[in-house]
Design an enzyme around this catalytic site. Sequence first.
Site, PDB file in Angstrom:
ATOM      1  N   HIS A   1     -18.479  47.742  15.350  1.00 47.19           N
ATOM      2  CA  HIS A   1     -18.956  46.914  14.311  1.00 47.19           C
ATOM      3  C   HIS A   1     -20.508  46.882  14.416  1.00 47.19           C
ATOM      4  CE1 HIS A   1     -20.434  43.206  12.535  1.00 47.19           C
ATOM      5  NE2 HIS A   1     -19.173  43.101  11.577  1.00 47.19           N
TER       6      HIS A   1
ATOM      7  N   GLU B   1     -22.860  44.819  14.430  1.00 51.28           N
ATOM      8  CA  GLU B   1     -23.394  43.683  15.029  1.00 51.28           C
ATOM      9  C   GLU B   1     -23.265  44.260  16.654  1.00 51.28           C
ATOM     10  OE1 GLU B   1     -22.319  39.578  14.458  1.00 51.28           O
ATOM     11  OE2 GLU B   1     -22.938  39.178  16.645  1.00 51.28           O
TER      12      GLU B   1
ATOM     13  N   SER C   1     -15.799  42.951   6.582  1.00 49.90           N
ATOM     14  CA  SER C   1     -16.203  41.754   7.103  1.00 49.90           C
ATOM     15  C   SER C   1     -15.450  41.095   8.302  1.00 49.90           C
ATOM     16  CB  SER C   1     -16.502  40.661   6.025  1.00 49.90           C
ATOM     17  OG  SER C   1     -16.500  39.346   6.150  1.00 49.90           O
ATOM     18  N   SER C   2     -16.092  41.153   9.327  1.00 53.38           N
ATOM     19  CA  SER C   2     -15.487  40.708  10.635  1.00 53.38           C
ATOM     20  C   SER C   2     -15.034  39.213  10.475  1.00 53.38           C
ATOM     21  CB  SER C   2     -16.326  40.812  11.662  1.00 53.38           C
ATOM     22  OG  SER C   2     -15.804  40.110  12.717  1.00 53.38           O
TER      23      SER C   2
ATOM     24  N   SER D   1     -20.068  36.341   3.805  1.00 54.40           N
ATOM     25  CA  SER D   1     -20.990  37.110   3.026  1.00 54.40           C
ATOM     26  C   SER D   1     -20.285  37.365   1.486  1.00 54.40           C
ATOM     27  CB  SER D   1     -20.925  38.497   3.655  1.00 54.40           C
ATOM     28  OG  SER D   1     -19.542  38.925   3.961  1.00 54.40           O
TER      29      SER D   1
END
Length: 316
Positions: A129, A131, A228-229, A273
Amino acid sequence: MTKPALTLYLAAPRGFCAGVDRAIKIVEMALEKWGAPVFVRHEIVHNKFVVDDLRDKGAVFVEELTECPDDRPVIFSAHGVPKSVPQAAQAREMIYVDATCPLVSKVHIEAQRHADNGLQMIMIGHAGHPETVGTMGQLPDGEVLLVETVEDVATVQVRDPGKLAFVTQTTLSVDDTADIVTALQLRFPGIVGPHKEDICYATTNRQEAVKAMAPKCDAMLVVGAPNSSNSKRLVEVGARAGCAYAQLVQRASDIDWRALDGIRSMGITAGASAPEVLINEVIKAFSDRYDVKVEMVETAVENVEFKVPRVLREPA
Ligand code: SF4
């Protein structure tokens, strides 16, 4: 023909968080300030609708800095980037704006501080991911160990069990992460970390709202992107909290109406998001088919706002 009755529970908070709002504003303001094209390294936030809209306005999305010319501004996405990325931009004397969410930057600073204090870092996050890649990339290669599950904690090889600290991705499942933190503390009693974890207010609040809403719902939809986590975590939280059918949809056209046959209550939320326009589109699709009564399930009120970087607030 009369429409069947449906109670539609709407989770609050849902959708955009302060970090996403800021990141989108950064791209829009950069386009205003410098004109098109403005390059954006990685999807500014994980939502196709948002990305397509910014692309129409003149943003060019790339995966690597090497794909950007030296003479156009580049923006780094809300997820954060490894230290090597701004360093490379500086070396090429590029104009760059960092849209990393301030709550992710806070984790970067924590990781650096622990390393400066001689502690080896463990990151709780999802491999690959952006991030996680960005946070791990605050320290030299191999310095941060990644654990994704409780099982990983049993096998992770550390330099010195007495000199360890942990940080986490901001968009994880609150409950899963608590289990991993407990496992780390059991195996390494001296491990240093944040008070609980680094999961941000927006992730926590959206999961809390889903926990309150899910048991009332025959089915639940999370509006969000497959990459999207935090959106994927909301689906898991909904299923675990007792909703028999919890699904991710990007927009109304993804809804599997056959699977929803016979439902009398429906829950809707959205990842951090996902723009409200897509949530409204989903609500409208239900109103077209059902006699809808909307009820809000509100577990928190958010008033967080982050400023855009000064370079965008100054005249060109
Ligand atoms: S989900 Fe949390 S960490 Fe991520 S951009 Fe939003 S506020 Fe920031």
